[in-house]
Write a protein that holds these residues in place. Structure first.
Motif, PDB file in Angstrom:
ATOM      1  N   ASN A  40      -0.455   6.767   7.427  1.00  0.00           N
ATOM      2  CA  ASN A  40      -1.851   6.489   7.749  1.00  0.00           C
ATOM      3  C   ASN A  40      -2.763   6.561   6.534  1.00  0.00           C
ATOM      4  OD1 ASN A  40      -2.353   9.182   7.198  1.00  0.00           O
ATOM      5  ND2 ASN A  40      -2.114   9.804   9.321  1.00  0.00           N
ATOM      6  N   GLN A  41      -4.027   6.337   6.797  1.00  0.00           N
ATOM      7  CA  GLN A  41      -5.020   6.239   5.736  1.00  0.00           C
ATOM      8  C   GLN A  41      -5.294   7.572   5.071  1.00  0.00           C
ATOM      9  OE1 GLN A  41      -6.194   3.284   4.664  1.00  0.00           O
ATOM     10  NE2 GLN A  41      -7.150   4.432   2.999  1.00  0.00           N
TER      11      GLN A  41
ATOM     12  N   SER B 119       0.732   3.849   1.730  1.00  0.00           N
ATOM     13  CA  SER B 119       1.098   4.301   3.068  1.00  0.00           C
ATOM     14  C   SER B 119       2.254   3.496   3.638  1.00  0.00           C
ATOM     15  CB  SER B 119      -0.111   4.221   4.002  1.00  0.00           C
ATOM     16  OG  SER B 119      -0.573   2.898   4.094  1.00  0.00           O
ATOM     17  N   GLU B 120       2.404   2.235   3.201  1.00  0.00           N
ATOM     18  CA  GLU B 120       3.461   1.380   3.722  1.00  0.00           C
ATOM     19  C   GLU B 120       4.836   1.759   3.196  1.00  0.00           C
ATOM     20  OE1 GLU B 120       0.903  -2.740   4.413  1.00  0.00           O
ATOM     21  OE2 GLU B 120       2.229  -2.517   2.681  1.00  0.00           O
TER      22      GLU B 120
ATOM     23  N   SER C 286       0.849  -1.186   0.000  1.00  0.00           N
ATOM     24  CA  SER C 286       0.000   0.000   0.000  1.00  0.00           C
ATOM     25  C   SER C 286       0.883   1.233   0.000  1.00  0.00           C
ATOM     26  CB  SER C 286      -0.912   0.013   1.228  1.00  0.00           C
ATOM     27  OG  SER C 286      -0.152   0.203   2.397  1.00  0.00           O
TER      28      SER C 286
ATOM     29  N   THR D  58      -3.057   8.023   2.111  1.00  0.00           N
ATOM     30  CA  THR D  58      -3.490   7.077   1.082  1.00  0.00           C
ATOM     31  C   THR D  58      -4.769   7.556   0.408  1.00  0.00           C
ATOM     32  OG1 THR D  58      -2.473   5.245   2.297  1.00  0.00           O
ATOM     33  CG2 THR D  58      -4.123   4.687   0.630  1.00  0.00           C
ATOM     34  N   ASP D  59      -5.707   8.087   1.193  1.00  0.00           N
ATOM     35  CA  ASP D  59      -6.955   8.606   0.621  1.00  0.00           C
ATOM     36  C   ASP D  59      -6.673   9.727  -0.379  1.00  0.00           C
ATOM     37  OD1 ASP D  59      -8.388   6.848   2.155  1.00  0.00           O
ATOM     38  OD2 ASP D  59      -9.021   8.324   3.636  1.00  0.00           O
TER      39      ASP D  59
ATOM     40  N   TYR E  95      -7.166  17.454   3.027  1.00  0.00           N
ATOM     41  CA  TYR E  95      -6.287  16.430   3.574  1.00  0.00           C
ATOM     42  C   TYR E  95      -5.234  16.994   4.521  1.00  0.00           C
ATOM     43  CZ  TYR E  95      -8.581  13.386   0.275  1.00  0.00           C
ATOM     44  OH  TYR E  95      -9.539  12.659  -0.397  1.00  0.00           O
TER      45      TYR E  95
END
Length: 201
Positions: free
Chosen positions: A29-30, A17-18, A15, A33-34, A122
């Motif tokens: 965090n998400q 974020s990773e 992902s 990514t969002d 964001y």
């Protein structure tokens, strides 16, 4: 050239974020990514749009040999519909080509929207999560995008000295008219997919 026919197995890809690197304060965090997924949707829409423009230009060229004629765009039946806009056929075809006027307008609109989402949504979500002032949420890439947005919105897409202030964006810029090509937009999205974000102490 776009390759919409090539896919990859998402199960074998980390992902976004990773794979983020971190600096002063770890952000993994998400929310980031969002934002990246939202930017990818803009690019997918852009890609579909420019493919459609090219296809439609080919149809116009094959059915309308008189390039000085007018293309009228409206709604409803041609005999009863509402006229909205008109353009010379030759100009419509030229503007629809790869890296032409129409793709450039779409790219600039989307890039302006991308920066606005970052700055107004964001960045504030990240600040809220970190209990920090939004101004402390930093990204060199988004700082570069702020310069590009300013050039588009406030300087009629004329580059003056913005290219000397760029820190991370991998665009080859020089003074003059800013034209955003397909390659430039794809490079931006690639960089956003691996963007660095940190919280200033």
């Amino acid at each position: 050239q776009l390759f919409l026919d090539k896919f990859f197995d998402r199960r074998n890809v980390k992902s976004v974020s990773e794979i983020l690197k971190t600096t002063e304060t770890s952000i993994k965090n998400q929310i980031i990514t969002d934002f990246q997924l939202s930017c990818q949707k803009y690019f997918i829409c852009y890609s579909f749009a420019i493919l459609g423009l090219g296809d439609y230009a080919k149809k116009l060229l094959s059915h309308a040999p008189n390039l000085d004629g007018q293309l009228i765009v409206g709604t409803g039946h041609p005999n009863k519909g509402v006229w909205h806009a008109a353009i010379r056929l030759g100009e419509a075809i030229d503007n629809s080509q790869t890296n032409g006027v129409f793709p450039d307008k779409i790219a600039k609109s989307f890039i302006t929207a991308i920066y606005s989402e970052w700055d107004e949504i964001y960045r504030h979500r990240l600040a809220s999560e970190a209990r920090a002032d939004p101004k402390r949420v930093r990204s060199n890439l988004m700082g570069d995008m702020r310069l590009i947005r300013h050039c588009i919105v406030h300087n009629k897409s004329i580059i003056t000295d913005e290219h000397t202030k760029i820190r991370e964006l991998k665009w080859q810029l020089s003074p003059g008219v800013l034209l955003i090509t397909q390659e430039m937009f794809s490079t931006l999205i690639d960089q956003i997919n691996n963007m660095l974000v940190w919280i200033d102490p």
